[in-house]
Design a protein around this motif. Structure first.
Motif, PDB file in Angstrom:
ATOM      1  N   LEU A   1       5.847   3.921  -8.516  1.00  0.00           N
ATOM      2  CA  LEU A   1       4.462   3.997  -8.968  1.00  0.00           C
ATOM      3  C   LEU A   1       3.805   5.242  -8.385  1.00  0.00           C
ATOM      4  CD1 LEU A   1       2.129   1.944  -6.708  1.00  0.00           C
ATOM      5  CD2 LEU A   1       4.598   1.758  -6.428  1.00  0.00           C
TER       6      LEU A   1
ATOM      7  N   CYS B   1       3.901   3.302 -18.448  1.00  0.00           N
ATOM      8  CA  CYS B   1       3.509   3.998 -17.231  1.00  0.00           C
ATOM      9  C   CYS B   1       3.298   5.453 -17.598  1.00  0.00           C
ATOM     10  CB  CYS B   1       4.611   3.889 -16.172  1.00  0.00           C
ATOM     11  SG  CYS B   1       4.312   4.943 -14.742  1.00  0.00           S
TER      12      CYS B   1
ATOM     13  N   THR C   1       1.440  -1.216 -12.287  1.00  0.00           N
ATOM     14  CA  THR C   1       2.382  -1.912 -11.398  1.00  0.00           C
ATOM     15  C   THR C   1       2.300  -3.440 -11.467  1.00  0.00           C
ATOM     16  OG1 THR C   1       2.148   0.013  -9.962  1.00  0.00           O
ATOM     17  CG2 THR C   1       3.351  -1.875  -9.071  1.00  0.00           C
TER      18      THR C   1
END
Lengths: 165, 296
Positions: A99, A136, A105
């Motif tokens: 991350l 992401c 997350t």
């Protein structure tokens, strides 16, 4: 508009609450009950930041009405953090740099946890397929895949050790 | 992004749901909600009342009898995609369910909701057409059984009446021949929906194609059978047939001016994709057949 009295269990705690018909489960969890684990990202069931477990299955809580969850058992990422030490999945995301900003997350961890329950030893393709509903914008996914591989290995080792007891 | 205001009722039984639907033209059925809730958020659907059938247990599950497999309307994509028997006997359905969205969507979305919704770019319309489904619906006058060939009428338009509920789908089991099938698609890079998806179901006996059903979604305003392709397959020997030649006529019966044509893909491009993906689906179906045969 109708209001509804519902009962849901979140991370093992029973809650009674009143929701509007149109209240989304993610908003009921965050705004009414204070469970801020699931994040609101796209609100259109694309990004997966709001992923929780609903009766044990990973779902996007922006696309479930709170009233539909009446009588259900909800788990958020907060259930992982209530312990004294990090869960192996959290530990691996940290160690492998899975991350950067961290917004995705909580969803990544909830989807990963369902994947590893179903398949304790996934290959890279299976990991990427399982996480296709979680976006992401920081990492490029490479380190997320590594984090899931590492978490899987740790959890298999723990399971084996417990089996030996 | 909140949907507009609406009333919500949870139905305990199918009869209860029918009662809630009757006389309320603004009412809509919901279960998984993964087609309807996004449409309500974007304002494309504004039902006055949602009747939630998601807790009616009798509508969930897969049942096998001698000549039919019945799939309850509330059976999720994930349940279908995880079912080994379906992969074995009705692979076109299992593969199409597996291709829907992502695991979170598959955990929540249902086969009945998908078929009733009639989204032209979804994955199941072609699969249920290829699998020769019978759509089972309940209405005020009792049960109605609709041949899938008569079910999809247009964009989000189906044969399902406003006062009816889709309760399940039935698929015929093959008696003598071996069934194989496949579903392949070109997904939209952004949404994952099918720009073109092709479903194939073949019955093969002794290396010869006994029957073929081939269908596509994404190309027209609803799922369609590709009959020229089917005609090119039936009676052919697997050793001699050229899938490239058979697939070349995939768009022959489809009017180009009626094809989906938008910012994501032109009609011309979709017609080209249709041929390529038809050939690929046929190859996948035959590969699956080879893989399931016992090795000498």
């Amino acid at each position: 508009m109708t209001e509804h009295d519902i009962e849901i269990t979140v991370n093992g705690t029973d809650h009674e609450m009143t929701v509007d018909s149109r209240t989304l489960l993610v908003h009921a969890l965050r705004d009414q009950l204070g469970y801020t684990g699931p994040n609101v990202g796209c609100e259109s069931s694309m990004c997966g930041a709001c992923t929780i477990h609903l009766d044990g299955e990973a779902v996007k809580s922006c696309t479930v009405l709170a009233v539909q969850a009446d009588g259900s058992d909800v788990t958020t990422v907060g259930d992982f953090a209530d312990r004294d030490s990090l869960h192996p999945i959290q530990e691996s995301f940290s160690e492998e740099h899975g991350l950067q900003c961290g917004y995705c997350t909580p969803g990544m961890i909830m989807t990963t946890s369902e994947l590893l329950e179903r398949n304790p030893d996934p290959n890279e393709e299976e990991i990427r397929e399982a996480l296709e509903g979680n976006l992401c914008r920081c990492t490029g996914y490479q380190n997320i895949v590594k984090a899931v591989e590492s978490a899987a290995e740790k959890m298999r080792t723990t399971a084996t050790a417990e089996g030996d007891d | 992004m909140y949907p507009s205001e609406f009333d919500y009722e949870r139905a305990e039984t199918v009869d209860h749901a029918l009662e809630l639907l009757s006389g309320d033209p603004e009412a809509k059925i919901i279960s998984g909600g993964h087609s309807l809730i996004p449409m309500m958020k974007s304002g494309l659907a504004n039902p006055g009342t949602l009747v939630d059938i998601g807790e009616i247990d009798e509508l969930t599950g897969i049942e096998w009898d001698d000549d039919t497999v019945s799939v309850g309307a509330l059976t999720t994509y994930a349940t279908i995609a995880d079912d080994d028997e379906l992969w074995d006997e009705l692979p076109v359905l299992a593969e199409a369910a597996h291709e829907v969205g992502d695991i979170q969507v598959r955990n929540r979305g249902t086969i009945g909701g998908n078929v009733a919704h009639g989204d032209p770019a979804s994955d199941l319309p072609a699969a249920v057409l290829a699998a020769d489904a019978t759509v089972v619906v309940q209405g005020p006058d009792g049960e109605r059984r609709i041949d899938v060939d008569d079910f999809f009428l247009g964009m989000y338009a189906t044969e399902l009446g406003e006062d009816e509920i889709l309760t399940g789908l039935e698929f015929p089991r093959s008696e003598n021949a071996t069934t194989t099938g496949a579903y392949v698609k070109k997904p939209s890079p952004s949404s994952g929906y099918a720009l073109v998806g092709v479903a194939v179901s073949l019955e093969v006996d002794d290396g010869r194609i006994e029957s073929a059903r081939v269908a596509a979604n994404g190309i027209m305003d609803h799922g369609v059978r590709l009959e020229p392709v089917e005609d090119g397959l039936v009676g052919e020997s697997l050793d001699d047939v050229s899938f490239e030649d058979v697939a070349a006529v995939a768009d022959e019966d489809l009017e180009e001016f009626m094809m989906m044509d938008d910012i994501q893909a032109s009609a011309e491009f979709r017609a080209q994709l249709l041929k390529v993906y038809t050939e690929e689906a046929l190859n996948d179906a035959v590969d699956r057949l080879d893989a399931s045969l016992p090795t000498a």
